[in-house]
Design a protein around this motif. Structure first.
Motif, PDB file in Angstrom:
ATOM      1  N   ARG A 128       0.833  -1.205   0.000  1.00 53.93           N
ATOM      2  CA  ARG A 128       0.000   0.000   0.000  1.00 53.93           C
ATOM      3  C   ARG A 128       0.862   1.248   0.000  1.00 53.93           C
ATOM      4  N   ASP A 129       1.880   1.265   0.885  1.00 54.15           N
ATOM      5  CA  ASP A 129       2.763   2.429   0.973  1.00 54.15           C
ATOM      6  C   ASP A 129       3.512   2.659  -0.343  1.00 54.15           C
ATOM      7  N   ALA A 130       3.937   1.552  -0.990  1.00 53.24           N
ATOM      8  CA  ALA A 130       4.639   1.687  -2.275  1.00 53.24           C
ATOM      9  C   ALA A 130       3.710   2.252  -3.334  1.00 53.24           C
ATOM     10  N   HIS A 131       2.445   1.796  -3.294  1.00 55.13           N
ATOM     11  CA  HIS A 131       1.472   2.303  -4.268  1.00 55.13           C
ATOM     12  C   HIS A 131       1.200   3.786  -4.039  1.00 55.13           C
ATOM     13  N   ILE A 132       1.073   4.166  -2.788  1.00 51.66           N
ATOM     14  CA  ILE A 132       0.847   5.584  -2.469  1.00 51.66           C
ATOM     15  C   ILE A 132       2.037   6.426  -2.929  1.00 51.66           C
ATOM     16  N   THR A 133       3.248   5.917  -2.699  1.00 53.36           N
ATOM     17  CA  THR A 133       4.447   6.641  -3.134  1.00 53.36           C
ATOM     18  C   THR A 133       4.473   6.806  -4.653  1.00 53.36           C
ATOM     19  N   THR A 134       4.072   5.718  -5.356  1.00 56.15           N
ATOM     20  CA  THR A 134       4.032   5.794  -6.826  1.00 56.15           C
ATOM     21  C   THR A 134       3.020   6.821  -7.289  1.00 56.15           C
TER      22      THR A 134
ATOM     23  N   ARG B 145       1.961   9.420  -5.639  1.00 56.44           N
ATOM     24  CA  ARG B 145       2.484  10.752  -5.335  1.00 56.44           C
ATOM     25  C   ARG B 145       3.511  11.184  -6.385  1.00 56.44           C
ATOM     26  N   SER B 146       4.347  10.241  -6.807  1.00 52.23           N
ATOM     27  CA  SER B 146       5.356  10.558  -7.834  1.00 52.23           C
ATOM     28  C   SER B 146       4.686  10.929  -9.152  1.00 52.23           C
ATOM     29  N   VAL B 147       3.616  10.175  -9.504  1.00 49.79           N
ATOM     30  CA  VAL B 147       2.887  10.475 -10.740  1.00 49.79           C
ATOM     31  C   VAL B 147       2.256  11.856 -10.660  1.00 49.79           C
ATOM     32  N   ILE B 148       1.696  12.193  -9.501  1.00 48.14           N
ATOM     33  CA  ILE B 148       1.076  13.509  -9.315  1.00 48.14           C
ATOM     34  C   ILE B 148       2.102  14.617  -9.474  1.00 48.14           C
ATOM     35  N   VAL B 149       3.283  14.430  -8.869  1.00 45.78           N
ATOM     36  CA  VAL B 149       4.339  15.435  -8.987  1.00 45.78           C
ATOM     37  C   VAL B 149       4.754  15.622 -10.444  1.00 45.78           C
ATOM     38  N   VAL B 150       4.903  14.488 -11.151  1.00 51.81           N
ATOM     39  CA  VAL B 150       5.284  14.565 -12.569  1.00 51.81           C
ATOM     40  C   VAL B 150       4.209  15.285 -13.378  1.00 51.81           C
ATOM     41  N   MET B 151       2.945  14.972 -13.096  1.00 51.39           N
ATOM     42  CA  MET B 151       1.856  15.629 -13.823  1.00 51.39           C
ATOM     43  C   MET B 151       1.823  17.122 -13.536  1.00 51.39           C
ATOM     44  N   ILE B 152       2.106  17.502 -12.274  1.00 53.60           N
ATOM     45  CA  ILE B 152       2.147  18.931 -11.930  1.00 53.60           C
ATOM     46  C   ILE B 152       3.257  19.624 -12.715  1.00 53.60           C
ATOM     47  N   LEU B 153       4.429  18.971 -12.808  1.00 48.32           N
ATOM     48  CA  LEU B 153       5.540  19.558 -13.553  1.00 48.32           C
ATOM     49  C   LEU B 153       5.213  19.686 -15.035  1.00 48.32           C
ATOM     50  N   VAL B 154       4.574  18.652 -15.598  1.00 48.94           N
ATOM     51  CA  VAL B 154       4.188  18.708 -17.006  1.00 48.94           C
ATOM     52  C   VAL B 154       3.181  19.824 -17.251  1.00 48.94           C
TER      53      VAL B 154
END
Length: 231
Positions: free
Chosen positions: A11-17, A19-28
């Motif tokens: 679960r924690d790994a999925h949440i981290t993933t 969060r990483s996708v969200i950060v990347v989308m924000i940057l894009v």
């Protein structure tokens, strides 16, 4: 307990993933927003006047008829003195400043001062017009009404125009003159200059010396430049 630990770790790994996708989308999204904000909000595309057969244009190419029309319009308006050349000529140069290269503006300023010093402007009325039948010619880039392409951003338009001047109701000049007008592309102020073009080059307004073709009441020598004429 081991199964629960693996479930919590997954679960924690999925949440981290996520969060990483969200950060990347924000940057894009931030990059897209920056590109949208910094992109030009206006693209100047020159279209030829005759579209009966359709037209495919690259955005940076200016059709020769547009160059000719621009040169005639600016040159005719600058040289129109409806009341008093001493006032009208100076005002026209100032109003059309964005349509003139610095070299052409300097030439016209000097020409104005020289004519004013000789008493050729005060009270002088002037009109300039395209000689009938001497408009734009597709088949003659070097001749009257032609536009010669120097390169992508520079052209020479040959204008055959009639020039009439009068003082106190008396005609003092009524001649045909050939003007080899230099035209340059200068896309630096689309609000003040929507054409993206300017009359002149770094050295002046003309690609050669204007020549007198004849007089308005005598067309016998209208095709043969005979002597140098003042603008």
């Amino acid at each position: 307990m081991s199964r629960k630990r693996h479930a919590l770790a997954a679960r924690d790994a999925h949440i981290t993933t996520l969060r990483s996708v969200i950060v990347v989308m924000i940057l894009v999204c931030a990059g897209l927003f920056w590109g949208w904000k910094t992109s030009p909000d206006r693209l100047n595309v020159h279209v030829p006047p005759d579209l009966r057969t359709g037209s495919t244009r690259v955005w940076w190419k200016v059709p020769e008829p547009n160059i000719y029309t621009f040169a005639v319009y600016v040159w005719q308006t600058i040289n129109r003195w409806p009341v008093n050349g001493e006032v009208n000529y100076k005002r026209n140069i100032q109003v059309f400043n964005t349509f003139l290269t610095p070299g052409c503006r300097n030439y016209l300023d000097n020409e104005y001062e020289q004519r004013r010093a000789r008493g050729e402007l005060k009270g002088r009325v002037r009109g300039i017009y395209e000689i009938p039948g001497r408009g734009f010619q597709n088949d003659s880039p070097e001749g009257p009404g032609g536009v010669r392409v120097i390169d992508r951003d520079h052209w020479i338009a040959t204008l055959d125009m009639g020039v009439s001047e009068s003082y106190a109701g008396t005609s003092v000049r009524d001649a045909y003159v050939r003007y080899p007008i230099y035209v340059s592309r200068v896309d630096n102020d689309p609000d003040a200059n929507p054409w993206g073009l300017q009359i002149g080059s770094a050295d002046g307004c003309f690609a050669g010396v204007p020549q007198r073709l004849g007089y308005a009441d005598d067309d016998s020598d209208a095709d043969q430049p005979s002597e140098v004429a003042s603008p």
